[in-house]
Write a protein that holds these residues in place. Structure first.
Motif, PDB file in Angstrom:
ATOM      1  N   PHE A   1       0.833  -1.198   0.000  1.00 29.42           N
ATOM      2  CA  PHE A   1       0.000   0.000   0.000  1.00 29.42           C
ATOM      3  C   PHE A   1       0.873   1.256   0.000  1.00 29.42           C
ATOM      4  O   PHE A   1       2.057   1.210   0.330  1.00 29.42           O
ATOM      5  N   GLY A   2       0.257   2.388  -0.337  1.00 30.16           N
ATOM      6  CA  GLY A   2       0.969   3.651  -0.300  1.00 30.16           C
ATOM      7  C   GLY A   2       0.016   4.817  -0.410  1.00 30.16           C
ATOM      8  O   GLY A   2      -1.189   4.665  -0.623  1.00 30.16           O
ATOM      9  N   ASN A   3       0.569   6.028  -0.256  1.00 29.64           N
ATOM     10  CA  ASN A   3      -0.166   7.286  -0.417  1.00 29.64           C
ATOM     11  C   ASN A   3       0.621   8.109  -1.432  1.00 29.64           C
ATOM     12  O   ASN A   3       1.760   8.501  -1.150  1.00 29.64           O
ATOM     13  N   PHE A   4       0.035   8.368  -2.590  1.00 24.95           N
ATOM     14  CA  PHE A   4       0.818   8.888  -3.707  1.00 24.95           C
ATOM     15  C   PHE A   4       0.338  10.259  -4.187  1.00 24.95           C
ATOM     16  O   PHE A   4      -0.860  10.557  -4.202  1.00 24.95           O
ATOM     17  N   ILE A   5       1.308  11.073  -4.598  1.00 21.73           N
ATOM     18  CA  ILE A   5       1.053  12.358  -5.232  1.00 21.73           C
ATOM     19  C   ILE A   5       0.909  12.128  -6.734  1.00 21.73           C
ATOM     20  O   ILE A   5       1.669  11.365  -7.336  1.00 21.73           O
ATOM     21  N   ASP A   6      -0.047  12.792  -7.336  1.00 22.62           N
ATOM     22  CA  ASP A   6      -0.222  12.703  -8.787  1.00 22.62           C
ATOM     23  C   ASP A   6       0.775  13.616  -9.501  1.00 22.62           C
ATOM     24  O   ASP A   6       1.202  14.643  -8.964  1.00 22.62           O
ATOM     25  N   GLY A   7       1.120  13.240 -10.726  1.00 21.36           N
ATOM     26  CA  GLY A   7       1.883  14.121 -11.605  1.00 21.36           C
ATOM     27  C   GLY A   7       3.334  14.333 -11.239  1.00 21.36           C
ATOM     28  O   GLY A   7       3.920  15.356 -11.613  1.00 21.36           O
TER      29      GLY A   7
END
Length: 437
Positions: A66-72
């Motif tokens: 799992f993770g928490n990701f920033i777009d772009g």
């Protein structure tokens, strides 16, 4: 103490934010106020676990990731920053994002209106960073003249100072999870000591490879069920997260004289090391207690002035109870005049690792702006290893609440897996500017 600040208090005059689903303070506040978690299964275009030979080597160990990701993070206007396409391709996304965020923070501070590169302003630059996962990418391609300057951590600060022509200290700091708050403290100390009259500081953590997932997973740091669950009975490890943020700092007196926006005031900050901890990666409560007390003394404040603590709160069975015990020892008490709220942004956007400290500070800046306490995401029941909080007037908010106290002051706590502790106290300023947020 109401409304007062030490003579040498430092103002936060500029802010920029890049967290999962939050590209500015307003988006961050909306996420916090709704109690949203940004956790998702890993993005295979970012973390190519299926193609990793190392991940396939152990057939018996196949966790869910799992993770928490920033777009772009692959987007970058290289021409705007006087670069070229070939250089940008070899540039760690962490460098690219720091260029963007520093520009945004300086713009919000009003600095760019008068900036002339040739003046060589004595501005300090301090960045917390740890992982350099992008070398997995660059090492898979032919070498270029830009690879070294694009991936060596020293250039995270070096490129920023060069771009703006700054001549103050430029230092990249790695203390693992506490890197960004240690960098912010270093910026404050640099201003207090006269090394520079202004500084930019913060941290960055962009996930761009598989290897740290594998190592951290094997070591038992990562949650097998998803998001960080700070202080909760279900806490079972942390969830990795992208994150980055930069702030502009200068003496409060100077900021007021210059008519700068003031997003918050830092009257005290410091760091120390938990060298006598029970094991290498576990925090030591007595060291944290000593740190808190030294900062309060420097700031001329009582523990009762603090009404919110943004804890490190990773959601581990070992770390959370130890951290809460140190917070309780200094800030808790049945005779407190107000409740002490406790929270951790990691329940919303995950553990940003080397950017965790600045992520917590950004949350507090948003809270000062909105004058409210957001709900603690995902919290259901207190970890039984943590004694009841009620006798010490400590509460975990379950809904959005107004932050109604005579003077708003918050504590930001941060510690690294290698033992480095960092804390600071941040208060509402003499005036707040929502138009710049």
């Amino acid at each position: 103490m109401e409304g007062a600040s030490p003579e040498d208090a430092i103002a936060i005059t500029g802010v920029s934010c890049r967290l999962p689903r939050a590209a500015d303070l307003e988006e961050l506040w909306q996420l916090l106020a709704a109690g949203t978690s940004t956790c998702e299964e890993i993005r295979h275009d970012r973390v190519p676990m299926r193609e990793s030979f190392r991940a396939l080597q152990n057939d018996k160990w196949k966790p869910k990731w799992f993770g928490n990701f920033i777009d772009g993070v692959d987007e970058f206007d290289w021409a705007f920053f006087r670069s070229n396409a070939k250089e940008a391709a070899s540039m760690d996304p962490q460098q690219r994002i720091l260029l963007e965020l520093t520009y945004q923070a300086l713009d919000s501070a009003g600095y760019l209106r008068k900036h002339v590169r040739e003046n060589g302003d004595k501005v300090g630059c301090f960045v917390g960073a740890s992982f350099i996962e992008y070398t997995d990418n660059t090492s898979a391609h032919p070498p270029t003249a830009y690879t070294a300057t694009g991936t060596i951590r020293a250039f995270l600060c070096g490129r920023l100072s060069y771009h703006y022509g700054w001549t103050g200290p430029a230092e990249v700091i790695d203390t693992a999870c506490s890197s960004s708050l240690v960098a912010i403290n270093r910026a404050c100390q640099s201003i207090w000591s006269g090394e520079c009259p202004m500084a930019v500081a913060g941290g960055v953590n962009i996930i761009s490879g598989v290897h740290n997932y594998l190592g951290l997973g094997k070591a038992g740091f990562l949650s097998p069920t998803g998001q960080c669950k700070p202080f909760d009975q279900a806490a079972d490890g942390y969830c990795r997260g992208d994150g980055a943020g930069m702030i502009v700092l200068k003496p409060l007196k100077q900021a007021m004289a210059d008519g700068d926006p003031v997003f918050g005031v830092i009257p005290g900050s410091s760091t120390n090391q938990g060298g006598l901890s029970a094991s290498l990666t576990v925090t030591q409560p007595s060291a944290q207690v000593e740190l808190y007390q030294s900062i309060l003394e420097r700031a001329g404040m009582s523990p009762n002035h603090v009404s919110y603590v943004e804890a490190h709160g990773t959601g581990t069975q070992a770390g959370d109870p130890l951290e809460v015990s140190s917070i309780r020892d200094v800030f808790g008490g049945s005779d407190r005049p107000t409740k002490l709220y406790l929270g951790s942004i990691k329940a919303n956007t995950g553990h940003a690792e080397s950017a965790a400290g600045v992520a917590g500070l950004l949350k507090v800046i948003a809270m000062l702006w909105k004058k409210a306490i957001p709900p603690h995401a995902l919290f259901k029941s207190l970890n039984p290893k943590i004694p009841s909080l009620a006798p010490d007037r400590i509460v975990i908010a379950k809904s959005l609440e107004p932050w109604e106290v005579p003077f708003r002051a918050a504590w930001v706590n941060n510690y690294g897996a290698a033992g480095s502790n960092a804390s600071l106290v941040v208060c509402e300023g003499p005036r707040m500017s929502s138009s710049k947020a």
